[in-house]
Scaffold this motif. Structure first.
Motif, PDB file in Angstrom:
ATOM      1  N   ASN A  64       0.835  -1.192   0.000  1.00  0.00           N
ATOM      2  CA  ASN A  64       0.000   0.000   0.000  1.00  0.00           C
ATOM      3  C   ASN A  64       0.873   1.246   0.000  1.00  0.00           C
ATOM      4  OD1 ASN A  64      -2.102   1.797   0.263  1.00  0.00           O
ATOM      5  ND2 ASN A  64      -2.602   1.246   2.354  1.00  0.00           N
ATOM      6  N   LYS A  65       0.561   2.164  -0.909  1.00  0.00           N
ATOM      7  CA  LYS A  65       1.149   3.499  -0.879  1.00  0.00           C
ATOM      8  C   LYS A  65       0.053   4.413  -0.354  1.00  0.00           C
ATOM      9  CE  LYS A  65       4.484   3.409  -4.690  1.00  0.00           C
ATOM     10  NZ  LYS A  65       4.823   4.034  -5.991  1.00  0.00           N
ATOM     11  N   ARG A  66       0.228   4.855   0.852  1.00  0.00           N
ATOM     12  CA  ARG A  66      -0.807   5.650   1.510  1.00  0.00           C
ATOM     13  C   ARG A  66      -1.292   6.783   0.589  1.00  0.00           C
ATOM     14  NH1 ARG A  66      -2.337   5.545   6.799  1.00  0.00           N
ATOM     15  NH2 ARG A  66      -3.409   7.391   7.533  1.00  0.00           N
ATOM     16  N   GLY A  67      -2.603   6.823   0.394  1.00  0.00           N
ATOM     17  CA  GLY A  67      -3.207   7.857  -0.429  1.00  0.00           C
ATOM     18  C   GLY A  67      -3.216   7.559  -1.914  1.00  0.00           C
ATOM     19  N   LEU A  68      -2.461   6.540  -2.334  1.00  0.00           N
ATOM     20  CA  LEU A  68      -2.384   6.213  -3.762  1.00  0.00           C
ATOM     21  C   LEU A  68      -3.021   4.872  -4.104  1.00  0.00           C
ATOM     22  CD1 LEU A  68       1.265   7.381  -4.547  1.00  0.00           C
ATOM     23  CD2 LEU A  68      -0.876   8.575  -5.034  1.00  0.00           C
ATOM     24  N   GLY A  69      -3.059   3.967  -3.161  1.00  0.00           N
ATOM     25  CA  GLY A  69      -3.660   2.662  -3.394  1.00  0.00           C
ATOM     26  C   GLY A  69      -2.681   1.525  -3.231  1.00  0.00           C
ATOM     27  N   TYR A  70      -3.081   0.385  -3.767  1.00  0.00           N
ATOM     28  CA  TYR A  70      -2.273  -0.833  -3.665  1.00  0.00           C
ATOM     29  C   TYR A  70      -1.551  -1.094  -4.978  1.00  0.00           C
ATOM     30  CZ  TYR A  70      -4.246  -2.177   0.817  1.00  0.00           C
ATOM     31  OH  TYR A  70      -4.577  -2.227   2.140  1.00  0.00           O
TER      32      TYR A  70
END
Length: 118
Positions: A64-70
């Motif tokens: 997961n990239k916080r705020g960007l998605g998986y």
């Protein structure tokens, strides 16, 4: 997607996403559908999709990239292949061999049938 009763739905969803990675629909570092998008696509509860994504993140298949998605973890395809092959050899192959013995099917029969599928 049609779900079976032999495995939890979230695990079947995780398997499907792994299948998509194996099919090269998603490559290393590609963004995958959001949890909500995947839940809508497969017509399941969002909480079920969350569990599937958490399972894949624990297995280091996605991150997961916080705020960007998986996104697909680098080397995930190789990891999935390795685990699926291990499962196949341990779980499915012994039953296949047992059935082959019962039905008197030889490896040559299997090779011929396989060649016809190519």
């Amino acid at each position: 997607m049609t779900f079976t009763n032999d495995k939890a739905i979230y695990l079947q969803m995780a398997d499907r996403l792994c299948d998509e990675i194996l099919a090269d629909n998603y490559k290393d570092d590609d963004r995958i559908p959001s949890v909500r998008e995947y839940a809508v696509l497969l017509e399941v509860n969002v909480n079920t999709a969350v569990k599937a994504y958490e399972e894949l993140a624990r297995a280091n298949i996605i991150y997961n990239k916080r705020g960007l998605g998986y996104f697909v973890t680098k080397g995930a395809r190789k990891q999935i292949l390795k685990e699926r092959r291990r499962q196949f050899m341990k779980e499915r192959l012994p039953e296949l061999f047992r059935q082959m013995r019962l039905l008197d099917i030889t490896l040559e029969d299997v090779k011929a049938a396989y060649a016809m599928q190519q």
